[in-house]
Design a protein around this motif. Structure first.
Motif, PDB file in Angstrom:
ATOM      1  N   LEU A   9       0.833  -1.192   0.000  1.00 54.45           N
ATOM      2  CA  LEU A   9       0.000   0.000   0.000  1.00 54.45           C
ATOM      3  C   LEU A   9       0.876   1.253   0.000  1.00 54.45           C
ATOM      4  N   GLY A  10       1.846   1.258  -0.879  1.00 52.15           N
ATOM      5  CA  GLY A  10       2.742   2.399  -0.996  1.00 52.15           C
ATOM      6  C   GLY A  10       2.353   3.307  -2.144  1.00 52.15           C
ATOM      7  N   PRO A  11       3.184   4.313  -2.444  1.00 61.89           N
ATOM      8  CA  PRO A  11       2.861   5.277  -3.501  1.00 61.89           C
ATOM      9  C   PRO A  11       2.706   4.643  -4.879  1.00 61.89           C
ATOM     10  N   SER A  12       3.422   3.562  -5.143  1.00 61.97           N
ATOM     11  CA  SER A  12       3.298   2.908  -6.444  1.00 61.97           C
ATOM     12  C   SER A  12       1.955   2.210  -6.610  1.00 61.97           C
ATOM     13  N   HIS A  13       1.198   2.078  -5.518  1.00 64.07           N
ATOM     14  CA  HIS A  13      -0.127   1.452  -5.552  1.00 64.07           C
ATOM     15  C   HIS A  13      -1.241   2.466  -5.316  1.00 64.07           C
ATOM     16  N   GLY A  14      -0.934   3.744  -5.528  1.00 64.64           N
ATOM     17  CA  GLY A  14      -1.955   4.771  -5.422  1.00 64.64           C
ATOM     18  C   GLY A  14      -2.262   5.232  -4.015  1.00 64.64           C
ATOM     19  N   SER A  65      16.012   8.998   5.708  1.00 61.91           N
ATOM     20  CA  SER A  65      17.018   8.040   6.174  1.00 61.91           C
ATOM     21  C   SER A  65      16.535   6.601   6.058  1.00 61.91           C
ATOM     22  N   GLN A  66      15.203   6.414   6.029  1.00 60.82           N
ATOM     23  CA  GLN A  66      14.642   5.067   5.906  1.00 60.82           C
ATOM     24  C   GLN A  66      14.160   4.770   4.486  1.00 60.82           C
ATOM     25  N   GLY A  67      14.447   5.698   3.559  1.00 57.86           N
ATOM     26  CA  GLY A  67      14.116   5.463   2.166  1.00 57.86           C
ATOM     27  C   GLY A  67      12.637   5.472   1.854  1.00 57.86           C
ATOM     28  N   ILE A  68      11.843   6.233   2.623  1.00 54.63           N
ATOM     29  CA  ILE A  68      10.386   6.238   2.427  1.00 54.63           C
ATOM     30  C   ILE A  68       9.854   7.658   2.271  1.00 54.63           C
ATOM     31  N   LEU A  69      10.689   8.567   1.773  1.00 56.80           N
ATOM     32  CA  LEU A  69      10.269   9.956   1.631  1.00 56.80           C
ATOM     33  C   LEU A  69       9.326  10.153   0.441  1.00 56.80           C
ATOM     34  N   ASP A  70       9.519   9.351  -0.627  1.00 58.35           N
ATOM     35  CA  ASP A  70       8.673   9.524  -1.798  1.00 58.35           C
ATOM     36  C   ASP A  70       7.223   9.150  -1.461  1.00 58.35           C
ATOM     37  N   GLY A  71       6.304   9.870  -2.042  1.00 62.76           N
ATOM     38  CA  GLY A  71       4.890   9.600  -1.787  1.00 62.76           C
ATOM     39  C   GLY A  71       4.347  10.271  -0.551  1.00 62.76           C
ATOM     40  N   VAL A  72       5.172  11.089   0.125  1.00 61.25           N
ATOM     41  CA  VAL A  72       4.730  11.796   1.332  1.00 61.25           C
ATOM     42  C   VAL A  72       4.842  13.296   1.091  1.00 61.25           C
ATOM     43  N   ILE A  75       0.470  16.790   8.515  1.00 56.86           N
ATOM     44  CA  ILE A  75      -0.017  18.137   8.807  1.00 56.86           C
ATOM     45  C   ILE A  75       0.876  18.740   9.878  1.00 56.86           C
ATOM     46  N   GLU A  76       1.720  19.675   9.487  1.00 59.83           N
ATOM     47  CA  GLU A  76       2.744  20.223  10.392  1.00 59.83           C
ATOM     48  C   GLU A  76       2.954  21.703  10.107  1.00 59.83           C
ATOM     49  N   ALA A  77       2.888  22.523  11.151  1.00 54.94           N
ATOM     50  CA  ALA A  77       3.097  23.966  11.008  1.00 54.94           C
ATOM     51  C   ALA A  77       4.530  24.390  11.304  1.00 54.94           C
ATOM     52  N   ASN A  78       5.242  23.596  12.111  1.00 53.93           N
ATOM     53  CA  ASN A  78       6.577  23.977  12.566  1.00 53.93           C
ATOM     54  C   ASN A  78       7.632  23.550  11.544  1.00 53.93           C
ATOM     55  N   PRO A  79       8.334  24.497  10.895  1.00 47.32           N
ATOM     56  CA  PRO A  79       9.331  24.121   9.877  1.00 47.32           C
ATOM     57  C   PRO A  79      10.483  23.309  10.450  1.00 47.32           C
ATOM     58  N   HIS A  80      10.827  23.528  11.714  1.00 46.85           N
ATOM     59  CA  HIS A  80      11.904  22.754  12.339  1.00 46.85           C
ATOM     60  C   HIS A  80      11.500  21.290  12.467  1.00 46.85           C
ATOM     61  N   ARG A  81      10.264  21.061  12.869  1.00 50.65           N
ATOM     62  CA  ARG A  81       9.791  19.677  12.999  1.00 50.65           C
ATOM     63  C   ARG A  81       9.627  19.028  11.629  1.00 50.65           C
ATOM     64  N   ARG A  82       9.164  19.811  10.664  1.00 48.36           N
ATOM     65  CA  ARG A  82       9.031  19.247   9.320  1.00 48.36           C
ATOM     66  C   ARG A  82      10.387  18.751   8.823  1.00 48.36           C
ATOM     67  N   ALA A  83      11.435  19.537   9.044  1.00 48.28           N
ATOM     68  CA  ALA A  83      12.774  19.119   8.622  1.00 48.28           C
ATOM     69  C   ALA A  83      13.181  17.831   9.336  1.00 48.28           C
ATOM     70  N   MET A  84      12.851  17.734  10.615  1.00 49.95           N
ATOM     71  CA  MET A  84      13.152  16.533  11.388  1.00 49.95           C
ATOM     72  C   MET A  84      12.420  15.321  10.821  1.00 49.95           C
ATOM     73  N   GLN A  85      11.148  15.514  10.481  1.00 48.67           N
ATOM     74  CA  GLN A  85      10.345  14.424   9.916  1.00 48.67           C
ATOM     75  C   GLN A  85      10.885  14.006   8.551  1.00 48.67           C
ATOM     76  N   GLU A  86      11.242  14.992   7.729  1.00 47.70           N
ATOM     77  CA  GLU A  86      11.801  14.684   6.414  1.00 47.70           C
ATOM     78  C   GLU A  86      13.089  13.877   6.538  1.00 47.70           C
ATOM     79  N   ASP A  87      13.949  14.277   7.457  1.00 47.85           N
ATOM     80  CA  ASP A  87      15.219  13.561   7.662  1.00 47.85           C
ATOM     81  C   ASP A  87      14.967  12.121   8.080  1.00 47.85           C
ATOM     82  N   ARG A  88      14.002  11.924   8.951  1.00 48.95           N
ATOM     83  CA  ARG A  88      13.719  10.565   9.433  1.00 48.95           C
ATOM     84  C   ARG A  88      13.212   9.681   8.293  1.00 48.95           C
ATOM     85  N   LEU A  89      12.264  10.209   7.509  1.00 47.94           N
ATOM     86  CA  LEU A  89      11.717   9.418   6.410  1.00 47.94           C
ATOM     87  C   LEU A  89      12.753   9.197   5.308  1.00 47.94           C
TER      88      LEU A  89
END
Length: 408
Positions: free
Chosen positions: A120-125, A147-154, A131-145
């Motif tokens: 059920l990933g991005p290749s399957h639609g 690093s695990q190779g799951i940033l695409d589709g988010v 939903i995040e307002a804080n740019p610092h937290r968004r950067a943290m979330q992006e880094d985490r995803l």
């Protein structure tokens, strides 16, 4: 004579610019209702608690509290199983999972990994939205995803962008410890009537009592708590009710999984909560000094699930819960996490098992946190996490039979 301890001055330890902003507003417009004060303290775009660059979540002494997703990835994986089931129940076409308040990205990462494992990933639609307002937290979330190779589709949206988009959603919304942090009004019952606790200014922020402003607020508290006691305090989460209404208006077909701590109205009205449920968290210490460390400490009130369920049903949604988080996670297979490590007696393995146990045992988060599932009309609420205990053994036995058949 032993000198009496000196109490901190009102507002001590606060973010100075935020404290000055609150002072100016009070002197200009008059006392703030507590919801207005809490909105500034937590969500001021520059100086609010949730706008800071520092991450308050964790078990270290520099953190203020910890959440289930940060405690162990098992929480996100188990919740991901339920999200996957919800997405499958929706039917064909493009679908989306949405997380409000993604914090450090722990839950989003675990859910995304579990969904991809189940096809059920991005290749399957299936795409994800955080939903995040804080740019610092968004950067943290992006880094985490990343690093695990799951940033695409988010993708990321601010709460305002989410509200403004208006597009109908087919999918599943996740909100873990979101409603408890939404601003609340505070009321007290004295002399046969309710008064509102507001924030004034007398050489610093102070609590004052004034008549309740607005008929909707007064009508709601009277309906929710028909038998108040003299001196009893209540929090009224009008913003949480608005959040549910907005959600119902956006959810075209699908589900919402709300994980939070809270009670039904009958429990909130009981004598044990005579002072209400509002608490302040700072460095893992809990206090009722709400006017200290403004912008530097968390403020949170237990969710009134009776009100949440009522407004959801009035909006045409089906609802189940609240049920203890422990029961919800056990139904989803929390004990699976012990099967492969049962004989490992190392200290690391013991710590790992203890972290998982904290998610579902009553001594941890198993009873204090609750699960509520909402669904649009026509979506089946016969979900694994909501199954009664008597069905667990049968399901596990069927799975074992199926596994043996597959290996023969």
């Amino acid at each position: 004579m032993i000198p009496l301890p000196t109490l901190p001055a009102p507002g001590e330890g606060s973010e100075p610019q935020l404290l000055e902003e609150i002072r100016r507003r009070i002197l200009r417009d008059g006392p703030l209702n507590f919801a207005e004060f809490m909105q500034l303290a937590l969500y001021h775009p520059q100086w609010g608690y949730y706008s800071r660059a520092e991450d308050p979540i964790g078990r270290s002494q520099d953190s203020d509290f910890y959440t289930a997703p940060a405690r162990h990835p098992a929480f996100g994986v188990l919740l991901g199983r339920e999200v996957a089931q919800c997405l499958e129940r929706i039917g064909g076409g493009e679908k989306e999972w949405v997380e409000f308040g993604p914090g450090g990205g722990h839950l989003a990462a675990s859910v995304a990994m579990e969904l991809r494992r189940r096809g059920l990933g991005p290749s399957h639609g299936v795409r994800g939205t955080l939903i995040e307002a804080n740019p610092h937290r968004r950067a943290m979330q992006e880094d985490r995803l990343r690093s695990q190779g799951i940033l695409d589709g988010v993708r990321w949206l601010t709460p305002q962008e989410w509200s403004d988009s208006g597009a109908g959603l087919r999918g599943c919304v996740i909100a873990n410890e979101v409603l408890d942090a939404l601003p609340v009004h505070r009321l007290v019952y004295r002399g046969g009537d309710f008064s509102e606790i507001r924030i004034g200014w007398q050489e610093g922020p102070v609590e004052i009592l004034e008549p309740v402003a607005g008929e909707p607020l007064l009508s709601h508290v009277k309906a929710a708590y028909p038998a108040p006691r003299e001196g009893q305090e209540f929090e009224v989460g009008m913003e949480a009710l608005r959040w549910v209404r907005r959600l119902a208006g956006r959810l075209e077909r699908g589900y919402a999984i709300l994980m939070d701590y809270g009670y039904l109205s009958s429990e909130i009205e009981s004598p044990r909560h005579h002072r209400g449920t509002l608490l302040a968290y700072y460095r893992h210490a809990v206090t009722e000094r709400y006017l200290d460390r403004i912008g530097r400490q968390d403020l949170t009130a237990h969710v009134n699930f009776t009100s949440i369920l009522e407004v959801a049903r009035r909006c045409g949604m089906q609802a189940r819960g609240p049920l203890p988080q422990g029961r919800f996670l056990l139904a989803l297979g929390a004990l699976d996490w012990f099967a492969s490590s049962a004989e490992d007696g190392s200290f690391a393995a013991q710590l790992n098992r203890k972290a998982v146990q904290d998610l579902f045992l009553p001594s941890g988060m198993g009873e204090s946190h609750q699960a509520v599932v909402l669904a649009t009309t026509g979506c089946d609420l016969d979900l694994t996490g909501l199954e009664p205990v008597e069905r667990w053994d049968r399901r596990m036995a069927d799975a074992e039979v199926e596994a043996r058949a597959g290996g023969s």
